[in-house]
Scaffold this active site. Structure first.
Site, PDB file in Angstrom:
ATOM      1  N   THR A  43       0.832  -1.200   0.000  1.00 47.13           N
ATOM      2  CA  THR A  43       0.000   0.000   0.000  1.00 47.13           C
ATOM      3  C   THR A  43       0.870   1.255   0.000  1.00 47.13           C
ATOM      4  O   THR A  43       0.553   2.247  -0.669  1.00 47.13           O
ATOM      5  CB  THR A  43      -0.925   0.009   1.227  1.00 47.13           C
ATOM      6  OG1 THR A  43      -1.584  -1.243   1.320  1.00 47.13           O
ATOM      7  CG2 THR A  43      -1.958   1.106   1.116  1.00 47.13           C
ATOM      8  N   TYR A 106     -12.507  -5.385   0.941  1.00 45.71           N
ATOM      9  CA  TYR A 106     -13.798  -4.905   0.427  1.00 45.71           C
ATOM     10  C   TYR A 106     -14.849  -5.999   0.272  1.00 45.71           C
ATOM     11  O   TYR A 106     -15.994  -5.809   0.666  1.00 45.71           O
ATOM     12  CB  TYR A 106     -13.641  -4.142  -0.903  1.00 45.71           C
ATOM     13  CG  TYR A 106     -14.890  -3.373  -1.268  1.00 45.71           C
ATOM     14  CD1 TYR A 106     -15.209  -2.183  -0.630  1.00 45.71           C
ATOM     15  CD2 TYR A 106     -15.777  -3.861  -2.223  1.00 45.71           C
ATOM     16  CE1 TYR A 106     -16.381  -1.491  -0.933  1.00 45.71           C
ATOM     17  CE2 TYR A 106     -16.946  -3.182  -2.536  1.00 45.71           C
ATOM     18  CZ  TYR A 106     -17.243  -2.002  -1.891  1.00 45.71           C
ATOM     19  OH  TYR A 106     -18.393  -1.337  -2.181  1.00 45.71           O
ATOM     20  N   TYR A 132      -0.548 -10.786   4.937  1.00 50.92           N
ATOM     21  CA  TYR A 132      -0.623  -9.415   5.438  1.00 50.92           C
ATOM     22  C   TYR A 132      -2.006  -9.214   6.042  1.00 50.92           C
ATOM     23  O   TYR A 132      -3.002  -9.173   5.330  1.00 50.92           O
ATOM     24  CB  TYR A 132      -0.366  -8.435   4.291  1.00 50.92           C
ATOM     25  CG  TYR A 132      -0.351  -6.968   4.665  1.00 50.92           C
ATOM     26  CD1 TYR A 132      -0.274  -6.537   5.992  1.00 50.92           C
ATOM     27  CD2 TYR A 132      -0.400  -5.998   3.677  1.00 50.92           C
ATOM     28  CE1 TYR A 132      -0.248  -5.195   6.311  1.00 50.92           C
ATOM     29  CE2 TYR A 132      -0.370  -4.645   3.983  1.00 50.92           C
ATOM     30  CZ  TYR A 132      -0.298  -4.255   5.294  1.00 50.92           C
ATOM     31  OH  TYR A 132      -0.283  -2.920   5.614  1.00 50.92           O
ATOM     32  N   ARG A 137      -7.716  -1.706   7.085  1.00 52.94           N
ATOM     33  CA  ARG A 137      -7.863  -1.389   5.659  1.00 52.94           C
ATOM     34  C   ARG A 137      -8.725  -2.412   4.921  1.00 52.94           C
ATOM     35  O   ARG A 137      -9.513  -2.053   4.056  1.00 52.94           O
ATOM     36  CB  ARG A 137      -6.492  -1.313   4.980  1.00 52.94           C
ATOM     37  CG  ARG A 137      -5.686  -0.081   5.303  1.00 52.94           C
ATOM     38  CD  ARG A 137      -4.413  -0.054   4.475  1.00 52.94           C
ATOM     39  NE  ARG A 137      -3.564   1.075   4.806  1.00 52.94           N
ATOM     40  CZ  ARG A 137      -3.613   2.266   4.209  1.00 52.94           C
ATOM     41  NH1 ARG A 137      -4.499   2.475   3.256  1.00 52.94           N
ATOM     42  NH2 ARG A 137      -2.788   3.236   4.560  1.00 52.94           N
ATOM     43  N   LYS A 160       2.742 -10.410   8.178  1.00 52.64           N
ATOM     44  CA  LYS A 160       2.907  -8.997   8.497  1.00 52.64           C
ATOM     45  C   LYS A 160       1.648  -8.610   9.255  1.00 52.64           C
ATOM     46  O   LYS A 160       0.562  -8.535   8.678  1.00 52.64           O
ATOM     47  CB  LYS A 160       3.072  -8.144   7.245  1.00 52.64           C
ATOM     48  CG  LYS A 160       3.132  -6.651   7.541  1.00 52.64           C
ATOM     49  CD  LYS A 160       3.162  -5.813   6.263  1.00 52.64           C
ATOM     50  CE  LYS A 160       3.128  -4.335   6.598  1.00 52.64           C
ATOM     51  NZ  LYS A 160       3.091  -3.483   5.362  1.00 52.64           N
ATOM     52  N   ILE A 202       8.001  -4.560   8.766  1.00 51.20           N
ATOM     53  CA  ILE A 202       7.847  -3.998   7.430  1.00 51.20           C
ATOM     54  C   ILE A 202       7.341  -2.580   7.650  1.00 51.20           C
ATOM     55  O   ILE A 202       6.197  -2.364   8.024  1.00 51.20           O
ATOM     56  CB  ILE A 202       6.912  -4.840   6.558  1.00 51.20           C
ATOM     57  CG1 ILE A 202       7.533  -6.240   6.352  1.00 51.20           C
ATOM     58  CG2 ILE A 202       6.657  -4.159   5.219  1.00 51.20           C
ATOM     59  CD1 ILE A 202       6.670  -7.201   5.560  1.00 51.20           C
TER      60      ILE A 202
END
Length: 290
Positions: A43, A106, A132, A137, A160, A202
Protein backbone atom coordinates in the site's frame (compact mmCIF):
# COMPACT_ATOMS: atom_id res chain seq x y z
CA UNK A 1 15.61 -15.14 6.10
CA UNK A 2 13.13 -12.32 6.88
CA UNK A 3 13.94 -10.23 9.93
CA UNK A 4 14.97 -6.76 11.01
CA UNK A 5 13.97 -3.52 9.31
CA UNK A 6 12.39 -3.78 5.87
CA UNK A 7 10.92 -0.64 4.29
CA UNK A 8 7.56 -0.83 2.57
CA UNK A 9 9.04 1.11 -0.33
CA UNK A 10 7.39 4.17 -1.80
CA UNK A 11 6.98 4.24 -5.58
CA UNK A 12 8.51 7.44 -7.00
CA UNK A 13 6.70 9.32 -9.78
CA UNK A 14 7.70 12.13 -12.11
CA UNK A 15 4.95 13.85 -14.12
CA UNK A 16 2.60 10.95 -13.45
CA UNK A 17 4.99 8.24 -14.63
CA UNK A 18 7.16 5.74 -12.76
CA UNK A 19 10.54 7.24 -11.90
CA UNK A 20 12.71 4.13 -12.11
CA UNK A 21 15.98 6.01 -11.76
CA UNK A 22 14.89 7.33 -8.36
CA UNK A 23 13.52 3.92 -7.38
CA UNK A 24 16.89 2.29 -8.05
CA UNK A 25 18.66 5.02 -6.08
CA UNK A 26 16.33 4.45 -3.13
CA UNK A 27 17.08 0.71 -3.22
CA UNK A 28 20.83 1.39 -3.16
CA UNK A 29 20.42 3.88 -0.31
CA UNK A 30 18.30 1.48 1.74
CA UNK A 31 20.86 -1.30 1.41
CA UNK A 32 23.73 1.03 2.27
CA UNK A 33 21.87 2.28 5.36
CA UNK A 34 21.40 -1.25 6.74
CA UNK A 35 17.87 -2.29 5.78
CA UNK A 36 17.63 -6.08 5.87
CA UNK A 37 14.98 -6.48 3.18
CA UNK A 38 12.83 -4.54 0.72
CA UNK A 39 9.07 -4.65 0.21
CA UNK A 40 7.95 -3.04 -3.06
CA UNK A 41 4.37 -2.44 -4.19
CA UNK A 42 2.53 -2.66 -0.92
CA UNK A 43 0.00 0.00 0.00
CA UNK A 44 2.89 2.37 0.75
CA UNK A 45 4.03 1.74 -2.82
CA UNK A 46 0.65 3.02 -4.04
CA UNK A 47 -0.38 -0.38 -5.36
CA UNK A 48 -4.06 0.66 -5.57
CA UNK A 49 -3.22 3.18 -8.33
CA UNK A 50 -0.60 1.21 -10.26
CA UNK A 51 -1.53 -0.65 -13.43
CA UNK A 52 -0.64 -4.33 -13.55
CA UNK A 53 2.25 -3.55 -15.88
CA UNK A 54 3.56 -0.83 -13.53
CA UNK A 55 3.18 -3.15 -10.53
CA UNK A 56 5.28 -5.80 -12.22
CA UNK A 57 7.85 -3.31 -13.51
CA UNK A 58 8.49 -1.99 -10.00
CA UNK A 59 8.95 -5.49 -8.58
CA UNK A 60 11.31 -6.51 -11.38
CA UNK A 61 13.43 -3.36 -11.05
CA UNK A 62 13.74 -3.73 -7.27
CA UNK A 63 14.76 -7.40 -7.60
CA UNK A 64 17.34 -6.55 -10.27
CA UNK A 65 18.78 -3.64 -8.32
CA UNK A 66 18.95 -5.51 -5.01
CA UNK A 67 20.75 -8.31 -6.87
CA UNK A 68 20.48 -10.75 -3.99
CA UNK A 69 22.12 -8.48 -1.41
CA UNK A 70 18.94 -8.38 0.69
CA UNK A 71 15.69 -10.33 0.27
CA UNK A 72 12.84 -8.78 -1.70
CA UNK A 73 9.29 -9.47 -0.54
CA UNK A 74 7.08 -8.53 -3.47
CA UNK A 75 3.63 -7.09 -2.89
CA UNK A 76 1.26 -9.53 -4.56
CA UNK A 77 -2.12 -8.98 -2.97
CA UNK A 78 -5.55 -8.54 -4.50
CA UNK A 79 -9.16 -9.12 -3.49
CA UNK A 80 -9.45 -11.13 -6.71
CA UNK A 81 -7.82 -14.54 -6.30
CA UNK A 82 -7.07 -14.88 -10.03
CA UNK A 83 -5.34 -11.48 -10.03
CA UNK A 84 -3.33 -12.37 -6.92
CA UNK A 85 -2.24 -15.62 -8.57
CA UNK A 86 -0.83 -13.57 -11.45
CA UNK A 87 1.18 -11.38 -9.09
CA UNK A 88 2.49 -14.31 -7.03
CA UNK A 89 3.57 -16.15 -10.17
CA UNK A 90 5.27 -13.01 -11.50
CA UNK A 91 7.13 -12.53 -8.20
CA UNK A 92 8.46 -16.06 -8.50
CA UNK A 93 9.35 -15.59 -12.19
CA UNK A 94 11.53 -12.51 -11.61
CA UNK A 95 13.32 -13.89 -8.57
CA UNK A 96 11.63 -12.25 -5.58
CA UNK A 97 12.33 -14.04 -2.32
CA UNK A 98 8.72 -14.03 -1.11
CA UNK A 99 5.28 -12.64 -1.87
CA UNK A 100 3.35 -10.44 0.55
CA UNK A 101 -0.38 -11.12 0.19
CA UNK A 102 -2.98 -9.00 1.92
CA UNK A 103 -6.25 -10.46 3.16
CA UNK A 104 -8.84 -9.75 0.43
CA UNK A 105 -10.32 -6.30 1.01
CA UNK A 106 -13.80 -4.91 0.43
CA UNK A 107 -15.53 -8.20 -0.46
CA UNK A 108 -15.19 -9.40 3.17
CA UNK A 109 -14.63 -13.16 2.84
CA UNK A 110 -15.29 -15.51 5.74
CA UNK A 111 -12.45 -17.34 7.46
CA UNK A 112 -13.23 -20.26 5.13
CA UNK A 113 -12.88 -17.90 2.19
CA UNK A 114 -9.51 -16.68 3.48
CA UNK A 115 -8.25 -20.24 3.68
CA UNK A 116 -9.42 -20.95 0.12
CA UNK A 117 -7.74 -17.77 -1.17
CA UNK A 118 -4.37 -18.47 0.42
CA UNK A 119 -4.47 -22.16 -0.46
CA UNK A 120 -4.93 -21.21 -4.12
CA UNK A 121 -1.97 -18.85 -3.99
CA UNK A 122 0.15 -21.45 -2.20
CA UNK A 123 -0.47 -23.91 -5.01
CA UNK A 124 0.12 -21.33 -7.76
CA UNK A 125 3.89 -20.89 -7.37
CA UNK A 126 6.87 -22.27 -5.48
CA UNK A 127 7.58 -19.11 -3.48
CA UNK A 128 7.25 -18.31 0.25
CA UNK A 129 4.10 -16.35 1.11
CA UNK A 130 3.72 -13.86 3.94
CA UNK A 131 0.16 -13.10 4.97
CA UNK A 132 -0.62 -9.41 5.44
CA UNK A 133 -3.32 -8.99 8.07
CA UNK A 134 -4.53 -5.39 8.27
CA UNK A 135 -8.21 -5.31 9.26
CA UNK A 136 -8.23 -1.52 9.46
CA UNK A 137 -7.86 -1.39 5.66
CA UNK A 138 -9.23 -4.72 4.47
CA UNK A 139 -12.21 -4.85 6.88
CA UNK A 140 -11.55 -8.55 7.44
CA UNK A 141 -9.43 -10.00 10.25
CA UNK A 142 -7.69 -13.33 9.92
CA UNK A 143 -7.97 -15.07 13.28
CA UNK A 144 -5.03 -16.82 14.91
CA UNK A 145 -6.86 -20.10 14.42
CA UNK A 146 -7.18 -19.53 10.67
CA UNK A 147 -3.55 -18.49 10.45
CA UNK A 148 -2.61 -21.66 12.29
CA UNK A 149 -4.41 -23.74 9.66
CA UNK A 150 -2.62 -21.91 6.86
CA UNK A 151 0.77 -22.20 8.58
CA UNK A 152 0.59 -25.96 8.04
CA UNK A 153 1.17 -25.30 4.33
CA UNK A 154 4.93 -25.39 3.70
CA UNK A 155 5.13 -22.10 1.77
CA UNK A 156 2.97 -20.03 4.13
CA UNK A 157 5.91 -18.86 6.21
CA UNK A 158 4.87 -15.74 8.12
CA UNK A 159 2.67 -12.75 8.73
CA UNK A 160 2.91 -9.00 8.50
CA UNK A 161 0.64 -8.15 11.41
CA UNK A 162 -0.90 -4.69 11.38
CA UNK A 163 -3.71 -5.38 13.82
CA UNK A 164 -2.03 -3.24 16.50
CA UNK A 165 -2.90 -5.99 19.01
CA UNK A 166 0.34 -7.13 20.65
CA UNK A 167 -1.39 -10.16 22.14
CA UNK A 168 -1.68 -11.52 18.61
CA UNK A 169 2.04 -12.31 18.53
CA UNK A 170 1.71 -14.74 21.44
CA UNK A 171 -1.58 -16.10 20.16
CA UNK A 172 -0.06 -16.75 16.73
CA UNK A 173 2.99 -18.39 18.31
CA UNK A 174 0.53 -20.77 19.93
CA UNK A 175 -1.34 -21.59 16.71
CA UNK A 176 1.47 -21.30 14.14
CA UNK A 177 4.55 -22.28 16.14
CA UNK A 178 7.56 -20.31 17.34
CA UNK A 179 9.31 -20.59 13.96
CA UNK A 180 6.50 -18.84 12.07
CA UNK A 181 7.94 -15.49 10.91
CA UNK A 182 6.04 -12.67 12.61
CA UNK A 183 6.75 -9.17 11.28
CA UNK A 184 5.15 -6.02 12.59
CA UNK A 185 3.22 -3.83 10.18
CA UNK A 186 2.97 -0.94 12.61
CA UNK A 187 6.04 1.15 13.42
CA UNK A 188 4.81 2.63 16.69
CA UNK A 189 4.33 -0.77 18.38
CA UNK A 190 7.30 -2.60 16.82
CA UNK A 191 9.21 -2.52 20.12
CA UNK A 192 6.53 -4.43 22.00
CA UNK A 193 5.87 -6.66 19.00
CA UNK A 194 9.43 -8.00 19.06
CA UNK A 195 9.35 -8.36 22.84
CA UNK A 196 6.39 -10.71 22.35
CA UNK A 197 8.30 -12.82 19.83
CA UNK A 198 8.31 -10.87 16.57
CA UNK A 199 11.46 -10.71 14.46
CA UNK A 200 11.15 -7.49 12.50
CA UNK A 201 9.05 -4.78 10.93
CA UNK A 202 7.85 -4.00 7.43
CA UNK A 203 8.12 -0.30 8.04
CA UNK A 204 6.89 2.98 6.58
CA UNK A 205 9.26 5.08 8.71
CA UNK A 206 12.23 3.08 7.41
CA UNK A 207 11.70 4.81 4.06
CA UNK A 208 12.91 7.98 5.78
CA UNK A 209 15.14 6.77 8.63
CA UNK A 210 16.53 3.43 7.44
CA UNK A 211 19.68 3.50 9.55
CA UNK A 212 17.85 4.33 12.78
CA UNK A 213 15.15 1.74 12.10
CA UNK A 214 17.75 -0.92 11.29
CA UNK A 215 19.72 -0.20 14.46
CA UNK A 216 16.51 -0.20 16.49
CA UNK A 217 15.62 -3.63 15.13
CA UNK A 218 19.15 -4.93 15.76
CA UNK A 219 18.87 -3.86 19.39
CA UNK A 220 15.55 -5.65 19.91
CA UNK A 221 16.78 -8.83 18.23
CA UNK A 222 19.86 -8.77 20.46
CA UNK A 223 17.58 -8.45 23.51
CA UNK A 224 18.92 -4.97 24.35
CA UNK A 225 15.59 -3.32 25.06
CA UNK A 226 17.13 -0.40 26.96
CA UNK A 227 19.03 0.58 23.82
CA UNK A 228 15.95 -0.07 21.69
CA UNK A 229 13.92 2.24 23.90
CA UNK A 230 16.38 5.07 23.22
CA UNK A 231 15.78 4.58 19.50
CA UNK A 232 12.03 4.41 20.09
CA UNK A 233 12.12 7.77 21.83
CA UNK A 234 13.96 9.26 18.85
CA UNK A 235 11.63 7.74 16.28
CA UNK A 236 8.20 7.95 17.91
CA UNK A 237 7.43 11.55 16.85
CA UNK A 238 8.31 10.59 13.27
CA UNK A 239 6.10 7.48 13.39
CA UNK A 240 3.22 9.71 14.46
CA UNK A 241 3.87 12.66 12.15
CA UNK A 242 4.18 10.52 9.01
CA UNK A 243 0.68 9.18 9.65
CA UNK A 244 -1.13 12.46 10.35
CA UNK A 245 -2.23 12.08 6.74
CA UNK A 246 -1.82 8.86 4.68
CA UNK A 247 1.58 7.46 5.56
CA UNK A 248 3.04 7.17 2.08
CA UNK A 249 2.36 10.87 1.47
CA UNK A 250 4.19 11.73 4.69
CA UNK A 251 7.06 9.42 3.77
CA UNK A 252 7.45 11.01 0.33
CA UNK A 253 7.44 14.48 1.85
CA UNK A 254 10.14 13.49 4.34
CA UNK A 255 12.19 11.92 1.54
CA UNK A 256 11.86 15.14 -0.43
CA UNK A 257 13.40 17.02 2.52
CA UNK A 258 16.36 14.64 2.22
CA UNK A 259 16.60 15.28 -1.52
CA UNK A 260 15.79 11.67 -2.36
CA UNK A 261 12.30 11.65 -3.91
CA UNK A 262 9.62 13.98 -5.19
CA UNK A 263 6.43 14.50 -3.21
CA UNK A 264 4.28 13.43 -6.17
CA UNK A 265 1.43 11.02 -5.37
CA UNK A 266 -1.48 9.76 -7.43
CA UNK A 267 -5.09 10.78 -6.96
CA UNK A 268 -7.16 10.32 -4.85
CA UNK A 269 -4.23 11.07 -2.54
CA UNK A 270 -3.08 14.67 -2.35
CA UNK A 271 0.02 16.47 -1.13
CA UNK A 272 0.23 17.37 2.54
CA UNK A 273 -1.27 20.34 4.32
CA UNK A 274 1.23 22.86 5.69
CA UNK A 275 0.65 21.89 9.32
CA UNK A 276 1.51 18.26 8.57
CA UNK A 277 4.69 19.32 6.77
CA UNK A 278 5.74 21.33 9.82
CA UNK A 279 5.10 18.36 12.13
CA UNK A 280 7.14 16.02 9.92
CA UNK A 281 10.03 18.46 9.76
CA UNK A 282 10.03 18.82 13.55
CA UNK A 283 9.98 15.03 13.96
CA UNK A 284 12.85 14.64 11.50
CA UNK A 285 14.85 17.19 13.45
CA UNK A 286 14.06 15.35 16.72
CA UNK A 287 15.43 12.15 15.16
CA UNK A 288 18.55 13.96 13.94
CA UNK A 289 17.74 13.52 10.27
CA UNK A 290 17.78 17.23 9.36
Amino acid sequence: MFKGSMPALVTPFTNGELDLKTLKHLVEWQIAEGSTGLVPVGTTGESPTLSHDEHETVIEEVVKTAAGRVPVIAGAGSNNTVEAVRFVQFAKKVGADAALVVTPYYNKPTQRGLIAHFQALHEAADIPIIIYNIPGRSVVDMTPATMGELSKLPRIVGVKDATGDLARVSQQRATCGADFCQLSGEDATALGFNAHGGVGCISVTANVAPKLCAEFQQATLAGDYAKALDYQDKLMPLHEAIFIEPGLVGAKYALSKLGLCSTEVRSPLTELEDGTKTAIEAAMAHAGLI
